[in-house]
Motif scaffolding. Sequence first.
Motif, short mmCIF file in Angstrom:
data_model
loop_
_atom_site.label_atom_id
_atom_site.label_comp_id
_atom_site.label_asym_id
_atom_site.label_seq_id
_atom_site.Cartn_x
_atom_site.Cartn_y
_atom_site.Cartn_z
N ALA A 1 0.84 -1.18 -0.08
CA ALA A 1 0.21 -0.09 -0.03
C ALA A 1 0.87 1.37 0.09
CB ALA A 1 -1.03 -0.09 1.09
N THR A 2 1.86 1.01 0.76
CA THR A 2 3.11 2.37 0.89
C THR A 2 3.63 2.62 -0.36
OG1 THR A 2 3.31 2.01 3.23
CG2 THR A 2 4.96 3.30 2.08
N ILE A 3 4.03 1.52 -1.25
CA ILE A 3 4.65 1.53 -2.31
C ILE A 3 3.66 2.26 -3.42
CG2 ILE A 3 5.67 0.00 -4.33
CD1 ILE A 3 7.48 0.64 -1.73
N LEU A 4 2.36 1.69 -3.49
CA LEU A 4 1.68 2.25 -4.42
C LEU A 4 1.22 3.76 -4.27
CD1 LEU A 4 -0.80 -0.95 -5.01
CD2 LEU A 4 1.10 -0.27 -6.14
N ARG A 5 1.29 4.06 -3.14
CA ARG A 5 0.86 5.49 -2.87
C ARG A 5 2.35 6.39 -3.29
NH1 ARG A 5 -0.88 4.04 2.37
NH2 ARG A 5 1.19 4.58 3.13
N GLY A 6 3.35 5.95 -3.58
CA GLY A 6 4.64 6.69 -3.80
C GLY A 6 5.41 7.39 -2.79
N PRO A 7 6.69 7.71 -3.26
CA PRO A 7 7.46 8.46 -2.05
C PRO A 7 7.10 9.92 -1.67
CG PRO A 7 8.75 8.09 -4.12
CD PRO A 7 7.26 7.69 -4.52
N LEU B 1 8.60 10.44 2.36
CA LEU B 1 9.87 9.48 1.81
C LEU B 1 10.47 8.57 2.85
CD1 LEU B 1 11.85 8.85 -0.39
CD2 LEU B 1 13.26 11.06 0.23
N GLU B 2 10.28 9.03 4.10
CA GLU B 2 10.98 8.41 5.13
C GLU B 2 10.28 6.68 5.14
OE1 GLU B 2 12.31 8.53 9.77
OE2 GLU B 2 11.53 9.87 8.83
N SER B 3 8.94 6.93 5.23
CA SER B 3 7.99 5.63 5.24
C SER B 3 8.20 4.98 4.21
CB SER B 3 6.64 6.10 5.51
OG SER B 3 6.28 6.86 6.88
N THR C 1 11.36 -3.28 4.40
CA THR C 1 10.54 -4.18 4.83
C THR C 1 10.18 -5.40 3.67
OG1 THR C 1 9.05 -2.91 6.35
CG2 THR C 1 8.38 -4.77 5.48
N LEU C 2 10.12 -4.93 2.58
CA LEU C 2 10.04 -5.79 1.43
C LEU C 2 11.22 -6.66 1.10
CD1 LEU C 2 8.10 -3.80 -1.39
CD2 LEU C 2 7.00 -5.60 0.32
N LEU D 1 18.03 13.40 2.53
CA LEU D 1 16.99 12.67 1.72
C LEU D 1 17.62 12.31 0.59
CD1 LEU D 1 13.71 14.99 2.46
CD2 LEU D 1 14.55 12.69 3.46
N MET D 2 18.45 13.29 -0.09
CA MET D 2 18.81 12.76 -1.44
C MET D 2 19.99 11.60 -1.31
SD MET D 2 19.56 16.57 -3.34
CE MET D 2 18.26 17.50 -3.88
N ASN D 3 20.39 11.76 -0.29
CA ASN D 3 21.66 10.68 0.16
C ASN D 3 20.90 9.46 0.33
OD1 ASN D 3 23.37 9.02 2.98
ND2 ASN D 3 24.50 9.60 1.09
#
Length: 355
Positions: free
Chosen positions: A91-97, A101-103, A110-111, A212-214
């Motif tokens: 569900a988080t992956i489908l929502r996008g970053p 971004l942290e989640s 997790t995957l 975040l970029m790192n």
Amino acid sequence: MAVSALPRTMDALTRRATMLRDSLHKSQGNTDGMVAILGSFDHRLSALEAAMRPTQVRTHAIRMAHENIDKTLKAGEAILAQFDLTRRAEATILRGPHEDLESYLEAVDTLKGISRFFSSNKNFRSSEGILNHVNGLLAKSSLKIEEEFKQLMTTYSKPIEPDRLFDCLPKSLRPSKDDEDENANQSDHPSKGLETAVYKIPTLVPPRILPLMNDIAQQLVQAGNQQSCYKIYRESRGSALESSLRKLGVEKLTKDDVQKMQWEALEAKIGNWIQFMRIAVKLLLTGERKICDQIFEGGNFNKDQCFAEMATNSVVTLLSFGDAVAKSKRSPEKLFVLLDMYEVMRELQPEVFGE
């Protein structure tokens, strides 16, 4: 365990297996494999129950059977937990970053853990199916992360205005607001001790964005997209650097362009060029080096090569004017300004060429 307690024990274990199966039916996506696994547990329980019904079954055999069933159910619970983690991470992956971004990066980790779990337990039925699904989600997440990296780099790679750059110079080198041409005459008033003058490095990217970029760069490398990561960085930061220099007044001139100029115009351009060289090297390139080091901190990054490739076009443009002047027709009036050009190159050479 008493034989008389066997039916109650079997009923309790059967109920646990049924509850696990029913719970799995309610979860989203990729449950067929788990249902098959739990279905096989039902068959095992039925066979064990039939075998243990006779009243003459030995107590030791009953205890061992109970332990085996309990282990089987615990394994089922562990598998169910992995499916539940998969559902939430998906569900988080489908929502996008973009929103969090942290989640998103946590969901990617997790995957990866789920993939390791099923890769090390390939004896589970339908483990191949869930592995394929998880790896598909990881591939999708990699594309989304690359898009997010590109968006971040584009958003925060804007040219810096000349006034901000002038404010970062030592006071002795700042152009006078009352005389717009004073910077053109800097070569007439060489300052002493310029090599130890204090330059204030401008903030080219907000500090809060760099970690975040790192993080994203690390994920891209782990996913095998290192070259895409480098390309996005080079194009974004290289374009910002070139635009900043153009705003400042840097232009690429040939020997013929220089040869056609009147001496007064050329003298002014040489004075400007000396100023531009200090700004470019002491402020812009130094700031860009910091950004490169922070984005590509840790991991197996080739920071030196990446930075050099990003800055090459700008450095070539800067040096082209000096080269054109040096190759143009000699004249007595050029002597002193050429010496000034030589001095600034001697001053900046270690930083330009990394010596």
